[in-house]
Design an enzyme around this catalytic site. Structure first.
Site, PDB file in Angstrom:
ATOM      1  N   MET A   1       0.884  -1.153   0.000  1.00  0.00           N
ATOM      2  CA  MET A   1       0.000   0.000   0.000  1.00  0.00           C
ATOM      3  C   MET A   1       0.924   1.205   0.000  1.00  0.00           C
ATOM      4  O   MET A   1       1.778   1.335   0.874  1.00  0.00           O
ATOM      5  CB  MET A   1      -0.907  -0.024   1.237  1.00  0.00           C
ATOM      6  CG  MET A   1      -2.013   1.035   1.231  1.00  0.00           C
ATOM      7  SD  MET A   1      -1.452   2.668   1.771  1.00  0.00           S
ATOM      8  CE  MET A   1      -1.164   2.385   3.516  1.00  0.00           C
TER       9      MET A   1
ATOM     10  N   ALA B   1       1.218   4.207   0.895  1.00  0.00           N
ATOM     11  CA  ALA B   1       1.480   5.108   2.017  1.00  0.00           C
ATOM     12  C   ALA B   1       2.210   4.427   3.161  1.00  0.00           C
ATOM     13  O   ALA B   1       2.707   5.101   4.066  1.00  0.00           O
ATOM     14  CB  ALA B   1       0.166   5.706   2.534  1.00  0.00           C
ATOM     15  N   CYS B   2       2.307   3.095   3.130  1.00  0.00           N
ATOM     16  CA  CYS B   2       2.920   2.355   4.239  1.00  0.00           C
ATOM     17  C   CYS B   2       4.443   2.467   4.182  1.00  0.00           C
ATOM     18  O   CYS B   2       5.066   2.027   3.205  1.00  0.00           O
ATOM     19  CB  CYS B   2       2.500   0.895   4.188  1.00  0.00           C
ATOM     20  SG  CYS B   2       3.364  -0.141   5.398  1.00  0.00           S
ATOM     21  N   PRO B   3       5.087   2.988   5.215  1.00  0.00           N
ATOM     22  CA  PRO B   3       6.549   3.132   5.194  1.00  0.00           C
ATOM     23  C   PRO B   3       7.276   1.795   5.211  1.00  0.00           C
ATOM     24  O   PRO B   3       8.344   1.654   4.614  1.00  0.00           O
ATOM     25  CB  PRO B   3       6.847   3.942   6.457  1.00  0.00           C
ATOM     26  CG  PRO B   3       5.683   3.689   7.358  1.00  0.00           C
ATOM     27  CD  PRO B   3       4.502   3.537   6.458  1.00  0.00           C
TER      28      PRO B   3
END
Length: 340
Positions: A52, A54-56
């Site tokens: 995903m 936006a997941c760091p």
């Protein structure tokens, strides 16, 4: 607002502690890659990396995959940026189904190996899936980049960067644990704290770690000197998200990234690597962290407003850190022609 808090606490119900702190969820798929019995075989075209944007934690795996040229042998699937009650959904694909695995929910992969076919924890990204069976392979985001750098070396592109040099592995592993605990997860400890005491404890620990890394970069272009290593691609995702979301949404507001003498130009040095820049989406970060139902309560966004700022054009400014390197024209040390 009460409903929003219920969504947040329901999403992280297994991680919220009585004292207001948040514990790290254990990984579900842990089997390694290799040639030994019980390990996943390294095969081109067999596996799919799901993330995903936006997941760091997913971001570092995607960066490693691209830098090493593994995008030619491991496909990439992308979920939408908003979680529904069952988790991540492939909303951006036709018919909302991953085109390779044919699943609507990421949770379907976890359900196949869980007790009674119903995974009760949060289905997380990144995760590698076996396209031949549709089963989960590994979702240990801490080690996935290392697997890419070691077990997958036979498929590295020509002159791939040496991100995990043998002579530095012990030191890299030690720094990676520091970055993981104090920076990557440290900023979440700040943002997800459910008590003032937990928040202040996490706040001080996080910014102490940021200061230590800023000092480390005073005389080094990258964390281990002249060239980008695995540690740099782990620190970068948190820095890329810091000013646009963590500073305001997570109340991690002692300093902004742009106020750090060394971390700020260092982050730009990494961002301006094409393979890193192409997977960096500042607008996506703002939408995800500010509009996601399970995150909106963190900053009281009852009207679903996405902040217009901050201005991210500064990321294009010349970093000016070449003078710290003995090899100023290069950011990577290339691997030897022969593979391990």
């Amino acid at each position: 607002m009460t409903e929003g808090i219920e969504v947040f606490e329901s999403t992280f119900r297994h991680q919220i502690q009585a004292d207001g702190e948040i514990k790290i969820q254990d990984n579900f798929f842990k089997k390694k890659f290799g040639k030994e019995e019980g390990e996943w075989p390294v095969e081109a075209g067999r596996y799919r990396l799901l993330w995903m944007p936006a997941c760091p934690h997913a971001h570092k795996a995607v960066i490693a995959r691209k830098l090493l040229g593994l995008d030619q042998v491991i496909s990439l699937g992308t979920t939408g940026i908003f979680r529904d009650p069952k988790g991540w959904v492939f909303t951006e694909d036709p018919d909302e189904l991953d085109p390779v695995l044919g699943i609507h929910y990421l949770k379907e992969i976890y359900d196949r190996d869980s007790l009674k076919g119903d995974y009760r924890e949060r289905p997380t990204v990144p995760i590698l899936a076996d396209t031949t069976s549709g089963r989960g392979v590994n979702n240990d985001h801490f080690w996935i980049p290392v697997y890419f750098e070691t077990a997958w070396k036979p498929y590295h592109k020509e002159e791939a960067p040496e991100l995990y040099p043998a002579e530095l592995r012990k030191e890299i592993d030690e720094l990676n644990h520091f970055i993981f605990e104090r920076i990557n997860n440290g900023v979440y400890d700040v943002g997800f704290a459910r008590s003032q005491e937990a928040y202040e404890k996490a706040f001080e620990a996080f910014f102490e770690a940021m200061d230590l890394l800023d000092q480390r970069l005073e005389t080094k272009r990258f964390l281990f000197g002249d060239y980008i290593t695995d540690s740099d691609i782990r620190l970068y995702p948190t820095l890329a998200r810091f000013d646009v979301v963590y500073h305001q949404v997570f109340h991690a507001n002692k300093k902004r990234l742009v106020e750090y003498r060394n971390l700020w130009p260092y982050a730009r040095d990494l961002y301006q690597v094409p393979e890193i820049k192409e997977s960096t989406y500042f607008d996506v970060y703002k939408k995800h962290y500010q509009l996601s139902p399970h995150l909106k309560p963190l900053w009281g966004n009852v009207y679903s407003i996405v902040a217009k700022g901050p201005d991210v054009s500064g990321w294009e400014m010349p970093p000016g850190r070449e003078n710290l390197s003995r090899d100023p024209d290069r950011k990577f040390k290339h691997q030897e022609a022969s593979h391990e």
